[in-house]
Design a protein around this motif. Sequence first.
Motif, mmCIF file in Angstrom:
data_model
loop_
_atom_site.group_PDB
_atom_site.id
_atom_site.type_symbol
_atom_site.label_atom_id
_atom_site.label_comp_id
_atom_site.label_asym_id
_atom_site.label_seq_id
_atom_site.Cartn_x
_atom_site.Cartn_y
_atom_site.Cartn_z
ATOM 1 N N ASP A 33 0.802 -1.228 0.000
ATOM 2 C CA ASP A 33 0.000 0.000 0.000
ATOM 3 C C ASP A 33 0.838 1.284 0.000
ATOM 4 O OD1 ASP A 33 -2.547 -1.391 0.302
ATOM 5 O OD2 ASP A 33 -1.837 -1.864 2.312
ATOM 6 N N LYS B 274 -11.240 -3.233 -1.021
ATOM 7 C CA LYS B 274 -10.188 -4.244 -0.908
ATOM 8 C C LYS B 274 -10.682 -5.385 -0.036
ATOM 9 C CE LYS B 274 -5.990 -1.495 -1.577
ATOM 10 N NZ LYS B 274 -4.723 -1.061 -0.967
ATOM 11 N N ASN C 146 -10.376 -5.062 3.642
ATOM 12 C CA ASN C 146 -11.151 -4.042 4.365
ATOM 13 C C ASN C 146 -12.342 -4.706 5.057
ATOM 14 O OD1 ASN C 146 -12.548 -1.832 5.308
ATOM 15 N ND2 ASN C 146 -12.605 -0.748 3.345
ATOM 16 N N PRO D 281 -3.976 -8.736 -1.254
ATOM 17 C CA PRO D 281 -5.251 -8.031 -1.032
ATOM 18 C C PRO D 281 -5.451 -6.795 -1.898
ATOM 19 C CG PRO D 281 -4.303 -8.702 1.060
ATOM 20 C CD PRO D 281 -3.276 -9.029 0.008
ATOM 21 N N GLY D 282 -4.371 -6.157 -2.340
ATOM 22 C CA GLY D 282 -4.530 -4.991 -3.202
ATOM 23 C C GLY D 282 -5.015 -5.335 -4.598
ATOM 24 N N PHE E 4 -10.738 -7.137 -5.079
ATOM 25 C CA PHE E 4 -11.750 -6.239 -4.536
ATOM 26 C C PHE E 4 -13.068 -6.996 -4.387
ATOM 27 C CE2 PHE E 4 -10.292 -1.626 -5.115
ATOM 28 C CZ PHE E 4 -8.967 -1.968 -4.961
#
Length: 515
Positions: A106, A256, A259, A297-298, A301
């Motif tokens: 990130d 993401k 999240n 994870p990036g 989505f």
Amino acid sequence: MGFLLAGAGVIAYDGVVNEFTYCGSSVRFVRSLKTAALIAIDYLGLNELDPEYERKIKALHKSSAERLLDTCLLNGGLYIKVGQGFAAVNHILPIEYTSTLAKLQDECLPTSKADVQKVFRSDFGQLPEEIYKEFDYKPVAAASLAQVFKARLPSGEQVAVKVQYNDLQKRFISDMATIIFLQDIIELIFKDYNFGWILNDLRKNLVHELDFWHEGQNAERCAKDLQKLNYVLVPKIYWPHTKTRVLTMEWMDGLKISNVEGIKRQKLSIADIDLKLYNMFAEQIFKTGFVHADPHPGNIFVRKNARNGKADIILLDHGLYEELPANVRIPLCDFWVATVMRDEAKMKVAAQQMNVVDHLKFGDVLFQQPVQMHEGPIRSKLTQEDIDYVQKVARENFDIIMSTLKEMPRSLLFVVRNLNTVRAIGNMHGDVVDRPCAMARHAQHCLYVQRGGSPLEYLKWLQRRFYFEYCLWSKAFRERLLNWYLNFLYIVGRAPPSARTLMRDIRKQDQQMLT
């Protein structure tokens, strides 16, 4: 004076002709060498006989990881990509390294508007505002190799435009050489760590990752392969607005997958999301053989489906893929199912079909946990004690594990990375779905499809599936019955209070026996 003038001339030439590419490489090399030297000196200064050794080495792990993080961020590009890769091997490296380097997903540094315009002038001969109806120079995401911008096509569609860093391809050779050189130096000093051969294997894949035209083709193939999974979304590629260093694709809103709070606010089921995630990658690994090799994870989505209110999975960043041939994929299905079923004989046969000698160590690497036959069922949730144990085993058997990685088919290296990254996502969500079993069910179905899909094969699959579910149910039921029986004995005064937790204590003792 002559040397100074010559040096100034070289720097000036590099600035005019190469935009200081070689000067920048020299700076990154010196910076990286300094970081490696400082870390090595600190570790060599530790004394294993020191009573404070455990506390000191944890503190040193943390400070060294922070140094690596800062160096990767300052150097950018491939350094960030390699750092992300090391963050994914959290079953081997200390948690101080993996948790710190995970920030690289990130915290990549954005570049300037002028650099973006240089890429467009070089690839299109035009500026972004001359190609798109709207183009926002403020990046919505900055990754290791590129940035993503929000734009609108002349036809009105909102798109995401992925733009590679301007100097990345020029510095690729020198930066990769620096990283491999420093790795070789580390191996000379620290005999226990040997990742150089993995970096050499990664080099050819990174070359593909720098070609966005290739990434667009990967995205379309992925979408086609997974089209039967209607909850998986892959952004559409706009080819007239795509070049080697610029990729224009459909804009998709979402959260993401990491999240968790945002997902809960949208009233989406974590269990539903994880089951879909596992099935998506099981479909790639066990059936299509075209496997996304960088599912951090990036790159994943989640969004709510407007029709059914459940989760859709958006899969992004298709630059890095691995192909699993059928002669690896089919025995891998057999191996996965056999391991979950605790069938060591079938595990051994399947491993041999993949040219893997030590089937148990291969299972350890594949499942990121010990799979010795007396260990009980493959666990869907690992405690911190489990992770500490796996890291201890990895340290004590490092040569064996590395030899297992070397002997397995090269195509499986990225699959192991995929599995480890997906396992980490499930752990982040609380391990609400039994990942090994969910993927084993998918592997069983893939075996039926790959072996012809005939009525006879269907009956065989149905029999295997029934037996699989029965074994899982009967194991859990037996443990539950025994637990109830021990509690009953305590209630009627025929057993001490420790009987209430006896089953849990036995499982814990079985784990400690291996340590």
